[in-house]
Design a protein around this motif. Structure first.
Motif, mmCIF file in Angstrom:
data_model
loop_
_atom_site.group_PDB
_atom_site.id
_atom_site.type_symbol
_atom_site.label_atom_id
_atom_site.label_comp_id
_atom_site.label_asym_id
_atom_site.label_seq_id
_atom_site.Cartn_x
_atom_site.Cartn_y
_atom_site.Cartn_z
ATOM 1 N N THR A 187 -27.659 -1.941 17.888
ATOM 2 C CA THR A 187 -27.993 -1.900 16.456
ATOM 3 C C THR A 187 -27.801 -3.318 15.915
ATOM 4 O O THR A 187 -27.375 -4.208 16.637
ATOM 5 N N ASP A 218 -33.954 5.786 9.700
ATOM 6 C CA ASP A 218 -34.252 5.357 11.079
ATOM 7 C C ASP A 218 -33.899 6.414 12.115
ATOM 8 O O ASP A 218 -34.670 6.704 13.035
ATOM 9 N N GLU A 228 -37.079 -2.742 6.178
ATOM 10 C CA GLU A 228 -36.329 -3.771 6.904
ATOM 11 C C GLU A 228 -37.215 -4.300 8.027
ATOM 12 O O GLU A 228 -37.867 -3.519 8.737
ATOM 13 N N ARG A 240 -38.848 -1.909 13.658
ATOM 14 C CA ARG A 240 -38.400 -2.883 14.656
ATOM 15 C C ARG A 240 -39.568 -3.341 15.539
ATOM 16 O O ARG A 240 -40.508 -2.577 15.780
ATOM 17 N N HIS A 290 -24.631 -1.113 6.429
ATOM 18 C CA HIS A 290 -24.410 -1.089 7.883
ATOM 19 C C HIS A 290 -23.026 -0.573 8.238
ATOM 20 O O HIS A 290 -22.014 -1.169 7.892
HETATM 21 C C1 DXP Z 1 -30.034 -3.875 9.058
HETATM 22 C C2 DXP Z 1 -29.137 -2.739 9.247
HETATM 23 O O1 DXP Z 1 -27.950 -2.824 9.143
HETATM 24 C C3 DXP Z 1 -29.676 -1.430 9.599
HETATM 25 O O2 DXP Z 1 -30.318 -0.861 8.560
HETATM 26 C C4 DXP Z 1 -30.643 -1.529 10.714
HETATM 27 O O3 DXP Z 1 -31.649 -0.575 10.548
HETATM 28 C C5 DXP Z 1 -29.884 -1.259 11.955
HETATM 29 O O4 DXP Z 1 -30.806 -1.071 12.967
HETATM 30 P P1 DXP Z 1 -30.896 0.393 13.619
HETATM 31 O O5 DXP Z 1 -31.337 1.301 12.514
HETATM 32 O O6 DXP Z 1 -31.945 0.191 14.666
HETATM 33 O O7 DXP Z 1 -29.541 0.730 14.098
#
Ligand code: DXP
Ligand SMILES: NCC(=O)COP(=O)(O)O
Length: 237
Positions: A100, A9, A70, A45, A190
């Motif tokens: 996040t 990401d 995801e 997202r 995470h």
């Molecule tokens: C679901 C998770 O814990 C992460 O993989 C998620 O991608 C967090 O979102 P961001 O990458 O936008 O921070």
């Protein structure tokens, strides 16, 4: 020894800072594979703050290890997943205002919408993982919904230190036992970093860890392939 899923990401976060075409997360995924990644994870997202539809479509063609998408249970992104067909779909909560992901998906309160999304994804031949807090009732519902895997949210573990972190680790260990006993694969992710990952990797039932932000941060200094290889070595210890 758990597999390593690399979340790319935040390579896209740097690209989107200028809305340009570099750094390309597709290149990061290839380097991650060369560094030993067993899975590539990306989060499409609703607000497209980092990963774009194009990234998913190209990575479907180029990634040679497991591709884990995801997504929230919103209809439009579920439709995209059913069309592109990642190997695995991980259902996660989303709030546009969040910095996040703030916690696990509440599958108990949202059973109907989660079951609907699971049905569509399963009809498209996609394996299902649910991103959950280490809560017994959430895990029971995941088994009822027929998920192949549960990814435990390690954000609270990562946020704290000392006795509080130990308490969170105990919750995660107990949740891993419950998930495994229910016949589902145990994943986690995470906030995991080079300094806090090993106790999670050493949970006996742990099959795979998804790690992104820390690897991307390290890659800024050592390069993506080496950052992944370093994490792979740590996870294997
Ligand atoms: C679901 C998770 O814990 C992460 O993989 C998620 O991608 C967090 O979102 P961001 O990458 O936008 O921070
Ligand atoms: N699901 C967790 C993930 O994919 C990566 O999360 P993070 O390491 O970027 O916090």
């Amino acid at each position: 020894m758990p597999h390593l899923g690399v979340n790319i990401d935040h390579v896209a976060t740097i690209r989107q800072a200028r809305k340009t075409n570099e750094p390309d997360p597709v290149w990061a995924a290839a380097l991650a594979e060369l560094g030993g990644a067993d899975c590539i994870t990306l989060h499409l997202r609703e607000d497209r703050r980092h990963i774009q539809d194009r990234d998913l479509e190209v990575m479907r063609q180029t990634v040679k290890v497991k591709l884990n998408l995801e997504l929230a249970t919103e209809a439009d992104v579920v439709d995209i997943a059913c069309r592109v067909k990642p190997d695995q779909a991980t259902l996660v909560p989303e709030r546009r205002e969040e910095v996040t992901t703030e916690g696990g998906l509440d599958v108990v309160s949202h059973e109907a919408s989660v079951a609907k999304a699971i049905g569509q994804l399963r009809d498209a031949g996609i394996s299902i993982s649910l991103f959950l807090d280490p809560e017994p009732k959430q895990i029971e519902m995941a088994a009822k919904l027929g998920a192949e895997a549960v990814e435990l949210h390690t954000g609270q573990y990562a946020l704290h230190g000392g006795a509080e972190q130990e308490k969170e680790l105990t919750r995660l260990i107990q949740a891993a036992e419950q998930i495994h006993a229910a016949g589902m694969q145990v994943l986690a992710g995470h906030g995991l970093t080079y300094t806090n990952v090993q106790p999670i990797a050493q949970i006996p039932e742990m099959a795979e860890l998804n790690i992104g932000h820390s690897i991307v941060s390290r890659a800024v200094f050592v390069g993506f392939r080496d950052a992944v290889a370093e994490m792979k070595r740590l996870v294997a210890l």
